[in-house]
Design an enzyme around this catalytic site. Structure first.
Site, mmCIF file in Angstrom:
data_model
loop_
_atom_site.group_PDB
_atom_site.id
_atom_site.type_symbol
_atom_site.label_atom_id
_atom_site.label_comp_id
_atom_site.label_asym_id
_atom_site.label_seq_id
_atom_site.Cartn_x
_atom_site.Cartn_y
_atom_site.Cartn_z
ATOM 1 N N SER A 111 0.247 -1.390 -0.307
ATOM 2 C CA SER A 111 -0.089 -0.075 -0.149
ATOM 3 C C SER A 111 0.736 0.830 -0.206
ATOM 4 O O SER A 111 0.168 2.444 -0.144
ATOM 5 C CB SER A 111 -0.853 -0.234 1.302
ATOM 6 O OG SER A 111 -2.076 -0.355 0.781
ATOM 7 N N GLN A 176 -7.926 -17.348 -0.499
ATOM 8 C CA GLN A 176 -7.224 -18.738 -1.249
ATOM 9 C C GLN A 176 -7.121 -18.835 -2.573
ATOM 10 O O GLN A 176 -6.147 -20.130 -2.674
ATOM 11 C CB GLN A 176 -8.321 -19.704 -0.428
ATOM 12 C CG GLN A 176 -8.253 -21.191 -0.780
ATOM 13 C CD GLN A 176 -9.298 -22.302 -0.334
ATOM 14 O OE1 GLN A 176 -10.477 -21.825 0.202
ATOM 15 N NE2 GLN A 176 -9.357 -23.567 0.317
ATOM 16 N N TYR A 210 -10.331 2.537 5.755
ATOM 17 C CA TYR A 210 -9.642 1.632 4.959
ATOM 18 C C TYR A 210 -10.428 1.548 3.354
ATOM 19 O O TYR A 210 -10.977 0.070 3.540
ATOM 20 C CB TYR A 210 -8.461 1.216 5.488
ATOM 21 C CG TYR A 210 -6.955 1.426 4.889
ATOM 22 C CD1 TYR A 210 -6.045 1.901 4.593
ATOM 23 C CD2 TYR A 210 -7.077 0.130 3.489
ATOM 24 C CE1 TYR A 210 -4.966 1.668 3.631
ATOM 25 C CE2 TYR A 210 -6.126 -0.182 2.722
ATOM 26 C CZ TYR A 210 -4.671 1.518 2.789
ATOM 27 O OH TYR A 210 -3.997 0.869 1.724
ATOM 28 N N SER A 211 -9.903 1.508 2.737
ATOM 29 C CA SER A 211 -10.367 1.246 0.995
ATOM 30 C C SER A 211 -9.487 0.887 -0.139
ATOM 31 O O SER A 211 -9.356 2.467 0.102
ATOM 32 C CB SER A 211 -11.837 1.517 1.122
ATOM 33 O OG SER A 211 -12.927 0.901 -0.747
ATOM 34 N N GLY A 352 2.571 -1.014 4.502
ATOM 35 C CA GLY A 352 2.690 -1.655 2.859
ATOM 36 C C GLY A 352 2.080 -3.454 3.788
ATOM 37 O O GLY A 352 3.052 -3.848 4.089
#
Length: 398
Positions: A111, A176, A210-211, A352
């Site tokens: 991030s 997964q 947060y998005s 990040g």
């Protein structure tokens, strides 16, 4: 621990069954943490160092914790100030060969990509090509629709500051499946559609959450306004001018060129590690796909805070923060967050998380920078995240 980190860590407990196919490492491959001290090294670019002897001792202790009790295979801390730079390392870059972590290592910065994206967006604001408080709809007509999400009611500023209420794509991906098929391409529009199939978290401008979805949209806006891929704009506007030789936007490239530690996933507390170094980072896109190095991240943050990349008005907008509700005092601007320092003042940077790597970086307005990396994620502990932030704080406080 960030919201996106919880998502990856929680979902990855499902992948034990696929470990053999993905290169699971047995206990015999791992360093014996109770009997073997991690390898340590120091590299300097000149005769002066960024920290004193006592500070380096504290930092070495933190790095040793990261690669022993915290469970990370290897760790790197790159520090820089106006006098020079220092890199400390601990542990191993590869748990099979036990090769040490190199000081010039490259790694996925997750991030922290958002800070690069926000910088380019604010350059476009300074050029009059984007208006911060214009609706997203102006630049991406009809894209943000459905289940209560509406691009006509949220602004560019809000998607950069995580105040748009957009559902986070990271809540709606299956780790997964990503670990089973790490080389699969993910189209940005498909990722946005997946997120927008869910209702917003709140009405735009009424909260903070947060998005990464907002940064997928930010990358799309850059491409719409400039006519070029957002990665090309980062290269042209940031990477080349600052001289970041180990930094790039990979797109579908799954390998990390140049020296780099292996990136590992730990599917459970005492489970074997899975090597996930080879990964198509399009799954993160403009929200977290970039690769860089400790030295490059430090150089980028220094150039940013010194006004080398943004005009004063846009840098002020980037550093205009709002509280996130985090008890450590974290506040978020536009792709840049601030946290208080124990020695006084603030540091600016980002963290990040990307499969295989966790990173934290910070810089002060006075010209000090520090970046720390551990080559396991998800699967690192809360203590790992806390010790990484402690290493950054210690490096930034003389």
């Amino acid at each position: 621990m960030s919201k996106h980190r919880r998502v990856w860590r929680g979902g990855v407990t499902l992948v034990v069954a696929v470990g053999v196919a993905m290169g699971t490492l047995t206990a015999a491959d791992l360093p014996r943490k109770d009997t073997t001290a991690p390898a340590e090294s120091t590299a300097r670019t000149n005769a002066s160092t960024t920290t004193g002897t006592a500070d380096q001792a504290r930092l070495r202790t933190l790095l040793r914790r990261l690669t022993t009790v915290d469970g990370g295979p290897g760790a790197l801390l790159a520090m820089r100030d106006r006098r020079g730079s220092t890199v400390l390392t601990s542990g191993v870059a590869d748990v099979r060969s036990h090769a040490p972590v190199r000081g010039d290592s490259r790694f996925r910065i997750g991030s922290m990509t958002k800070t690069f994206v926000a910088t380019v967006m604010l350059q476009l604001v300074g050029e009059g090509r984007v208006i911060l408080d214009a609706p997203v709809e102006r630049y991406l007509p009809g894209v943000v629709r459905g289940h209560g999400n509406d691009g006509r009611r949220m602004t560019v500023r809000q998607i950069l500051q995580h105040t748009s209420g957009l559902p986070d794509i990271l809540d709606h991906l299956d780790p997964q499946e990503i670990i089973k098929n790490p080389l699969a391409h993910h189209d940005t529009r498909d990722l946005v559609k997946t997120a927008l199939a869910h209702p917003p978290t709140f009405k735009p401008g009424t909260g903070w959450s947060y998005s990464s979805t907002g940064y997928l949209l930010a990358g799309m806006i850059i491409e719409r306004v400039t006519g070029r891929p957002y990665g090309d704009e980062i290269q042209r506007r940031v990477i080349d001018p600052v001289g970041l030789h180990a930094t790039y936007v990979p797109g579908d490239a799954s390998e990390i060129p140049g020296p780099h530690p292996r990136g590992y996933v730990r599917p459970g507390k005492d489970a074997p590690l899975i090597d996930l170094t080879a990964l198509n980072p399009s799954v993160a896109g403009a929200g977290g796909e970039m690769v860089s190095s400790g030295a490059d991240v430090n150089r980028f943050l220094d150039a940013l805070l010194r006004g080398k990349l943004l005009r004063p008005a846009q840098l002020r907008e980037m550093m205009r923060t709002r509280p996130t509700g985090n008890p450590d005092g974290r506040a978020y601007g536009l792709g840049l967050e601030s946290r208080p320092l124990p020695c006084g003042g603030l540091y600016w940077g980002h963290s990040g998380d990307m499969f295989g790597y966790e990173t934290v970086a910070g810089a002060t307005a006075g010209g000090r920078q520090a970046t720390v990396m551990v080559n396991v994620d998800p699967g690192g502990t809360d203590a790992q995240s806390a010790d990484m932030k402690a290493a950054v704080r210690t490096a930034l406080c003389k």
